[in-house]
Design a protein around this motif. Structure first.
Motif, PDB file in Angstrom:
ATOM      1  N   ILE A  75       5.511  21.357  78.491  1.00  0.00           N
ATOM      2  CA  ILE A  75       6.918  21.182  78.810  1.00  0.00           C
ATOM      3  C   ILE A  75       7.778  21.351  77.559  1.00  0.00           C
ATOM      4  O   ILE A  75       8.896  21.882  77.616  1.00  0.00           O
ATOM      5  CB  ILE A  75       7.165  19.812  79.490  1.00  0.00           C
ATOM      6  CG1 ILE A  75       8.497  19.820  80.243  1.00  0.00           C
ATOM      7  CG2 ILE A  75       7.117  18.666  78.527  1.00  0.00           C
ATOM      8  CD1 ILE A  75       8.457  20.630  81.493  1.00  0.00           C
ATOM      9  N   ALA A 123      11.260  16.725  87.185  1.00  0.00           N
ATOM     10  CA  ALA A 123      11.005  17.861  86.304  1.00  0.00           C
ATOM     11  C   ALA A 123      10.485  19.062  87.081  1.00  0.00           C
ATOM     12  O   ALA A 123      10.872  20.209  86.822  1.00  0.00           O
ATOM     13  CB  ALA A 123      10.017  17.465  85.211  1.00  0.00           C
ATOM     14  N   PRO A 156      13.372  22.415  87.430  1.00  0.00           N
ATOM     15  CA  PRO A 156      12.802  22.833  86.138  1.00  0.00           C
ATOM     16  C   PRO A 156      13.825  23.291  85.108  1.00  0.00           C
ATOM     17  O   PRO A 156      13.503  23.364  83.923  1.00  0.00           O
ATOM     18  CB  PRO A 156      11.875  23.997  86.534  1.00  0.00           C
ATOM     19  CG  PRO A 156      12.417  24.502  87.833  1.00  0.00           C
ATOM     20  CD  PRO A 156      12.960  23.297  88.533  1.00  0.00           C
ATOM     21  N   ASP A 157      15.053  23.589  85.551  1.00  0.00           N
ATOM     22  CA  ASP A 157      16.076  24.030  84.602  1.00  0.00           C
ATOM     23  C   ASP A 157      17.086  22.938  84.273  1.00  0.00           C
ATOM     24  O   ASP A 157      18.126  23.204  83.669  1.00  0.00           O
ATOM     25  CB  ASP A 157      16.794  25.274  85.144  1.00  0.00           C
ATOM     26  CG  ASP A 157      15.866  26.473  85.238  1.00  0.00           C
ATOM     27  OD1 ASP A 157      14.863  26.498  84.499  1.00  0.00           O
ATOM     28  OD2 ASP A 157      16.144  27.378  86.052  1.00  0.00           O
ATOM     29  N   GLN A 170      13.843  17.511  82.078  1.00  0.00           N
ATOM     30  CA  GLN A 170      12.708  18.085  81.356  1.00  0.00           C
ATOM     31  C   GLN A 170      12.363  17.264  80.118  1.00  0.00           C
ATOM     32  O   GLN A 170      11.207  16.946  79.868  1.00  0.00           O
ATOM     33  CB  GLN A 170      13.009  19.535  80.960  1.00  0.00           C
ATOM     34  CG  GLN A 170      13.198  20.479  82.129  1.00  0.00           C
ATOM     35  CD  GLN A 170      12.005  20.517  83.059  1.00  0.00           C
ATOM     36  OE1 GLN A 170      10.890  20.832  82.635  1.00  0.00           O
ATOM     37  NE2 GLN A 170      12.216  20.181  84.317  1.00  0.00           N
ATOM     38  N   ARG A 171      13.369  16.930  79.356  1.00  0.00           N
ATOM     39  CA  ARG A 171      13.069  16.205  78.112  1.00  0.00           C
ATOM     40  C   ARG A 171      12.632  14.768  78.378  1.00  0.00           C
ATOM     41  O   ARG A 171      11.831  14.204  77.637  1.00  0.00           O
ATOM     42  CB  ARG A 171      14.251  16.275  77.153  1.00  0.00           C
ATOM     43  CG  ARG A 171      15.472  15.447  77.492  1.00  0.00           C
ATOM     44  CD  ARG A 171      16.527  15.650  76.418  1.00  0.00           C
ATOM     45  NE  ARG A 171      17.663  14.766  76.550  1.00  0.00           N
ATOM     46  CZ  ARG A 171      18.926  15.166  76.594  1.00  0.00           C
ATOM     47  NH1 ARG A 171      19.203  16.464  76.552  1.00  0.00           N
ATOM     48  NH2 ARG A 171      19.912  14.306  76.686  1.00  0.00           N
ATOM     49  N   SER A 175      17.718  18.815  73.309  1.00  0.00           N
ATOM     50  CA  SER A 175      16.433  19.230  73.873  1.00  0.00           C
ATOM     51  C   SER A 175      15.529  19.762  72.765  1.00  0.00           C
ATOM     52  O   SER A 175      14.317  19.501  72.749  1.00  0.00           O
ATOM     53  CB  SER A 175      16.638  20.308  74.939  1.00  0.00           C
ATOM     54  OG  SER A 175      17.364  19.803  76.039  1.00  0.00           O
ATOM     55  N   GLU A 219       8.189  25.045  76.901  1.00  0.00           N
ATOM     56  CA  GLU A 219       9.120  25.597  77.881  1.00  0.00           C
ATOM     57  C   GLU A 219      10.561  25.257  77.514  1.00  0.00           C
ATOM     58  O   GLU A 219      11.470  26.091  77.669  1.00  0.00           O
ATOM     59  CB  GLU A 219       8.794  25.071  79.277  1.00  0.00           C
ATOM     60  CG  GLU A 219       7.567  25.702  79.909  1.00  0.00           C
ATOM     61  CD  GLU A 219       7.370  25.273  81.354  1.00  0.00           C
ATOM     62  OE1 GLU A 219       8.231  24.541  81.890  1.00  0.00           O
ATOM     63  OE2 GLU A 219       6.351  25.665  81.948  1.00  0.00           O
ATOM     64  N   MET A 220      10.786  24.036  77.030  1.00  0.00           N
ATOM     65  CA  MET A 220      12.130  23.639  76.627  1.00  0.00           C
ATOM     66  C   MET A 220      12.645  24.504  75.488  1.00  0.00           C
ATOM     67  O   MET A 220      13.791  24.971  75.514  1.00  0.00           O
ATOM     68  CB  MET A 220      12.135  22.151  76.222  1.00  0.00           C
ATOM     69  CG  MET A 220      11.989  21.186  77.392  1.00  0.00           C
ATOM     70  SD  MET A 220      11.532  19.514  76.867  1.00  0.00           S
ATOM     71  CE  MET A 220      12.932  19.060  75.855  1.00  0.00           C
ATOM     72  N   TYR A 241      10.882  13.832  81.032  1.00  0.00           N
ATOM     73  CA  TYR A 241       9.493  13.970  81.464  1.00  0.00           C
ATOM     74  C   TYR A 241       8.584  14.201  80.255  1.00  0.00           C
ATOM     75  O   TYR A 241       7.505  13.605  80.150  1.00  0.00           O
ATOM     76  CB  TYR A 241       9.376  15.125  82.452  1.00  0.00           C
ATOM     77  CG  TYR A 241       7.973  15.392  82.943  1.00  0.00           C
ATOM     78  CD1 TYR A 241       7.166  14.361  83.419  1.00  0.00           C
ATOM     79  CD2 TYR A 241       7.452  16.688  82.938  1.00  0.00           C
ATOM     80  CE1 TYR A 241       5.880  14.611  83.877  1.00  0.00           C
ATOM     81  CE2 TYR A 241       6.174  16.944  83.398  1.00  0.00           C
ATOM     82  CZ  TYR A 241       5.389  15.901  83.862  1.00  0.00           C
ATOM     83  OH  TYR A 241       4.123  16.148  84.307  1.00  0.00           O
TER      84      TYR A 241
END
Length: 415
Positions: free
Chosen positions: A301, A272, A276-277, A282-283, A320, A304-305, A285
């Motif tokens: 997080i 993650a 980061p993109d 991301q999801r 997401s 941010e998503m 994590y």
């Protein structure tokens, strides 16, 4: 999803032997040699001249491209892959990397997106064709075997997802065959260990979780679960091309199969933070932080998503959104911020319905929370509506279904 498709491919390899096993005793199961896919620490004698897989200069050149691929900067990554292809048009590496780029465009949708299928399969076919050319020139070209195994393996994974059973079976058998032939090269590079690590681990997993398949596993490569995990950690730490994929599988195995969220978390955090993109990383994590009750990190997080989804970042789509809104709704509920919780849960339901996943766990949990919030607010019509949706979509053996059915049984009479 990925785990299930990979396991399905492995089972597909076994289907011919299953069909024999289910016939009358007058037919005998043909013997297959047991293959040990254990680690081989001694590098074989091989002419590695021209092997791009082991070329440190190429790795240095492609470091940014591989990072861009896994960070969903596909255009930047593909420009470098095309540059490599112009210089090495007969080598399978650039074609495999271009195919891998298509694969990760599909991944955030839980492999539902099909618009990249045609080009993905084309790149895998070209990878196989170019690798076959190298293998015909030198039967001890382990690099060619690596690309043959990878090309057929990826082809099998997506064909299994698309329910193209004959093609998936064909490709998975070839992938396993070339994987067996390349096992001698384990000592040359951690790249060669990746496929064998997965087979070592999942062979035992299948035997443990599908008892009916245990007799068939006698004809399958002999596995070693702990060896497989060790090999996967080795590849995750030291592999260049296979390192990110190994980290991905290591994270999934530790969480899904080993039920060890704490052990999976460092790898998830690494992925993650370094990519980061990447919507999938991301999801996942965020999911692990949620399970570990790390509310601060989970909220960060998740927000941010949603921000990246609203800004149209590649890969940050409804799935997401479903994850993020459910996590935030639950966090708001725990803080007794009911109005915000209600808003997030409603958005979670909308996201789930937009992808045809209204029966997903997050959606059902969101509907249940909305029903309880409505009941607490003495809004009986809303509670009945939400509980009715739970009753309609939840599995009948779940607590959610039983709660909804009991509430509706009591309150429909009163309404």
């Amino acid at each position: 999803m990925v785990r299930n498709s990979f396991l399905l491919v492995i089972v597909l390899v076994l289907t011919p032997w299953l069909s024999y096993a289910q016939r009358p005793d007058t037919l005998r199961v043909p013997a297959m040699p047991s293959v040990d896919l254990g680690n081989v620490d001694v590098a074989p004698t091989a002419n590695t001249q021209g092997w791009l897989l082991l070329d440190k200069d190429i790795q240095l050149e492609l470091d940014g491209a591989v990072r861009n691929l896994y960070n969903f900067k596909f255009d930047k990554a593909e420009r470098q892959f095309r540059s490599l292809r112009r210089r090495y048009p007969q080598h399978p590496l650039p074609y495999l990397l271009m195919g891998l780029s298509q694969w990760w465009k599909i991944m955030p949708t839980n492999l539902q997106e099909k618009k990249y299928d045609k080009i993905f399969f084309a790149y895998m076919d070209t990878t196989i064709t170019k690798a076959e050319g190298l293998y015909k020139q030198d039967a001890r070209n382990y690099e060619a075997l690596f690309f043959l195994s990878a090309g057929y393996g990826f082809d099998a994974r997506l064909n299994a997802e698309r329910k193209n059973w004959s093609r998936a079976t064909f490709s998975s058998r070839h992938a396993l065959d070339y994987l067996q032939k390349s096992k001698e090269a384990n000592g040359l590079s951690p790249e060669f260990l990746f496929g064998q690590a997965l087979i070592n681990y999942y062979q035992i997993w299948i035997a443990d979780n599908y008892p009916l398949l245990r007799p068939i596993m006698l004809f399958f490569p002999k596995g070693n679960k702990q060896l497989g995990l060790g090999q996967l950690r080795n590849v995750a730490a030291n592999g260049f091309y296979t390192g990110p994929e190994a980290k991905f599988f290591l994270m999934k195995i530790l969480f899904d199969e080993e039920k060890n969220t704490g052990a999976a978390l460092p790898t998830a955090r690494y992925l993650a933070n370094n990519f980061p993109d990447n919507a999938y990383f991301q999801r996942f994590y965020a999911l692990l932080c949620f399970h570990q009750n790390d509310q601060i990190e989970c909220e960060r997080i998740s927000r941010e998503m949603l921000d990246k989804l609203n800004k149209g970042y590649v890969g940050f789509e409804a799935i997401s959104g479903r994850y993020a809104t459910y996590f935030l709704g639950t966090l708001m509920l725990q803080r007794h911020e009911d109005a915000q919780a209600k808003e997030y849960f409603q958005r979670c339901v909308v996201f789930a319905e937009s992808t045809g996943e209204a029966s997903s766990g997050f959606c059902q949990a969101a509907l249940l929370s909305l029903a309880r919030l409505a009941e607490d607010a003495h809004d009986i019509p809303a509670a009945l509506r939400y509980y009715s949706e739970v009753e309609d979509k939840a599995d009948h053996d779940t607590p959610q279904y039983r709660e909804a059915k009991e509430y509706l049984k009591t309150h429909r009479k009163q309404s």
